[in-house]
Design a protein around this motif. Sequence first.
Motif, PDB file in Angstrom:
ATOM      1  N   ALA A 192     109.712  55.637  57.058  1.00 49.44           N
ATOM      2  CA  ALA A 192     110.406  56.888  56.750  1.00 49.44           C
ATOM      3  C   ALA A 192     111.519  57.050  57.778  1.00 49.44           C
ATOM      4  N   SER A 193     112.732  57.264  57.308  1.00 48.18           N
ATOM      5  CA  SER A 193     113.863  57.393  58.230  1.00 48.18           C
ATOM      6  C   SER A 193     114.221  58.837  58.532  1.00 48.18           C
ATOM      7  N   GLY A 194     113.592  59.786  57.828  1.00 56.92           N
ATOM      8  CA  GLY A 194     113.871  61.185  58.082  1.00 56.92           C
ATOM      9  C   GLY A 194     112.886  62.081  57.364  1.00 56.92           C
ATOM     10  N   PRO A 195     112.938  63.398  57.611  1.00 51.31           N
ATOM     11  CA  PRO A 195     111.939  64.314  57.059  1.00 51.31           C
ATOM     12  C   PRO A 195     111.921  64.343  55.537  1.00 51.31           C
ATOM     13  N   HIS A 224     111.279  66.106  64.340  1.00 47.31           N
ATOM     14  CA  HIS A 224     110.656  66.725  63.169  1.00 47.31           C
ATOM     15  C   HIS A 224     109.133  66.614  63.223  1.00 47.31           C
ATOM     16  N   ARG A 225     108.585  66.620  64.429  1.00 44.95           N
ATOM     17  CA  ARG A 225     107.141  66.417  64.580  1.00 44.95           C
ATOM     18  C   ARG A 225     106.325  67.537  63.945  1.00 44.95           C
ATOM     19  N   SER A 226     106.862  68.766  63.912  1.00 44.69           N
ATOM     20  CA  SER A 226     106.095  69.858  63.313  1.00 44.69           C
ATOM     21  C   SER A 226     105.831  69.596  61.839  1.00 44.69           C
ATOM     22  N   ARG A 227     106.801  68.989  61.142  1.00 44.74           N
ATOM     23  CA  ARG A 227     106.600  68.652  59.734  1.00 44.74           C
ATOM     24  C   ARG A 227     105.540  67.563  59.593  1.00 44.74           C
ATOM     25  N   LEU A 228     105.561  66.585  60.457  1.00 42.65           N
ATOM     26  CA  LEU A 228     104.544  65.537  60.425  1.00 42.65           C
ATOM     27  C   LEU A 228     103.164  66.130  60.713  1.00 42.65           C
ATOM     28  N   HIS A 229     103.092  67.068  61.631  1.00 43.88           N
ATOM     29  CA  HIS A 229     101.816  67.713  61.932  1.00 43.88           C
ATOM     30  C   HIS A 229     101.266  68.425  60.698  1.00 43.88           C
ATOM     31  N   GLU A 230     102.145  69.091  59.941  1.00 49.87           N
ATOM     32  CA  GLU A 230     101.712  69.769  58.720  1.00 49.87           C
ATOM     33  C   GLU A 230     101.079  68.784  57.742  1.00 49.87           C
ATOM     34  N   LEU A 231     101.697  67.631  57.595  1.00 51.64           N
ATOM     35  CA  LEU A 231     101.193  66.640  56.649  1.00 51.64           C
ATOM     36  C   LEU A 231      99.899  66.009  57.134  1.00 51.64           C
ATOM     37  N   GLU A 248     101.154  68.576  70.510  1.00 49.02           N
ATOM     38  CA  GLU A 248     101.303  70.020  70.433  1.00 49.02           C
ATOM     39  C   GLU A 248     101.475  70.421  68.969  1.00 49.02           C
ATOM     40  N   GLY A 249     100.480  71.096  68.420  1.00 53.72           N
ATOM     41  CA  GLY A 249     100.546  71.511  67.025  1.00 53.72           C
ATOM     42  C   GLY A 249      99.803  70.594  66.081  1.00 53.72           C
ATOM     43  N   GLY A 250      99.298  69.462  66.571  1.00 50.43           N
ATOM     44  CA  GLY A 250      98.571  68.545  65.695  1.00 50.43           C
ATOM     45  C   GLY A 250      98.431  67.184  66.346  1.00 50.43           C
ATOM     46  N   GLY A 251      97.773  66.274  65.642  1.00 55.55           N
ATOM     47  CA  GLY A 251      97.574  64.944  66.187  1.00 55.55           C
ATOM     48  C   GLY A 251      96.267  64.849  66.933  1.00 55.55           C
ATOM     49  N   LEU A 252      95.598  63.734  66.794  1.00 52.52           N
ATOM     50  CA  LEU A 252      94.271  63.560  67.389  1.00 52.52           C
ATOM     51  C   LEU A 252      94.340  63.014  68.808  1.00 52.52           C
ATOM     52  N   ALA A 253      95.182  62.020  69.037  1.00 52.97           N
ATOM     53  CA  ALA A 253      95.235  61.393  70.356  1.00 52.97           C
ATOM     54  C   ALA A 253      96.590  60.738  70.560  1.00 52.97           C
ATOM     55  N   SER A 254      96.912  60.457  71.811  1.00 50.60           N
ATOM     56  CA  SER A 254      98.126  59.695  72.127  1.00 50.60           C
ATOM     57  C   SER A 254      97.803  58.699  73.227  1.00 50.60           C
ATOM     58  N   TYR A 255      98.512  57.597  73.201  1.00 49.25           N
ATOM     59  CA  TYR A 255      98.331  56.558  74.216  1.00 49.25           C
ATOM     60  C   TYR A 255      99.697  55.962  74.463  1.00 49.25           C
ATOM     61  N   GLN A 256     100.244  56.184  75.651  1.00 46.92           N
ATOM     62  CA  GLN A 256     101.614  55.798  75.920  1.00 46.92           C
ATOM     63  C   GLN A 256     101.787  55.557  77.411  1.00 46.92           C
ATOM     64  N   SER A 257     102.869  54.889  77.744  1.00 47.28           N
ATOM     65  CA  SER A 257     103.212  54.747  79.152  1.00 47.28           C
ATOM     66  C   SER A 257     103.373  56.128  79.777  1.00 47.28           C
TER      67      SER A 257
END
Length: 319
Positions: A192-195, A224-231, A248-257
Amino acid sequence: MLGGALVAGATGVLGQPRVRRVGFLGGTSPGESVRRNVIEPFLLGLREHGHVEGKNLEIRYAWAAGEPDRLPALAAQLLALDLDVLVASGPGPALIAKKATSTVPVVALAVDNPVEMGLVSEFARPGGNVTGISSYGGELVAKRLQLLKDLVPSAQRVAVLANPNTVLRAQVEPALQRFSRSLGLSVQLVEASGPEQFEAAFDAMKRERAEGLLVLADATFWTHRSRLHELVERHRMPSIWGHRDYLEGGGLASYQSDFPALYRRGGALVDRILKGARPADTPFEQATKLDLAINLKSAQAIGITVPPALLIAADHVIR
């Protein structure tokens, strides 16, 4: 839009240090999270090596606000300012910076594998005008997929959401196939290249009965993370992201530098270039610390019990 600090004092006056000019090309917007995790640590790294805005340093920023089509023009505007160094934050800006100049030193920060991306010829001797710090690339994708499997042991099919403007299918698919075999998962690459394409992407995941989602970090996705969180919430999809602020607003976990540590080190790397080191001979570094965040609120909302071992290992737990 360009922005930067005004320089106090004149250059070329006896006893005055030369004012060095650094351009900073970013794919997102300079919001609170970017200020906290990127800009402030980067400035700290510079100050630790004697470079102070308003004294002997001028920084001009250019932000694409999640619109990658703006990056070439923004890079050109920065390069017209007679820069000493151009800093490119993230894979998209780094590739644009490499195309935009072959003479101005470029420090690329928080990119994936710079050799696979075509930024440099090799880690040890980059060979051109680009050096920087990698944030693990493919190895980190494998770790995130393992994390998803640890969180959802019953999952057999997972999706990976990527922006084709910054992640080339030809580069990522072979790696995903390897990870699929080693982890015993069926991995589906969705683009996906955009919302306006997010709904279709989630429909494609639903058709393939995806039981989990890995979202590859991207400036457009961040914007556009808020839209992804909604989905994610609507589809009750366990999701792994690229930085804890994505949660913030959704998502289960993150793993990053650890981005603050990476960008602080980036300031030190810019110092080396300002002091005369050639990017061609300056090894491309790799981030050394990873940051794990777990969102217990999201886990409870989608009915997932987080294993105690993961909670113990987490650097951040959102309750």
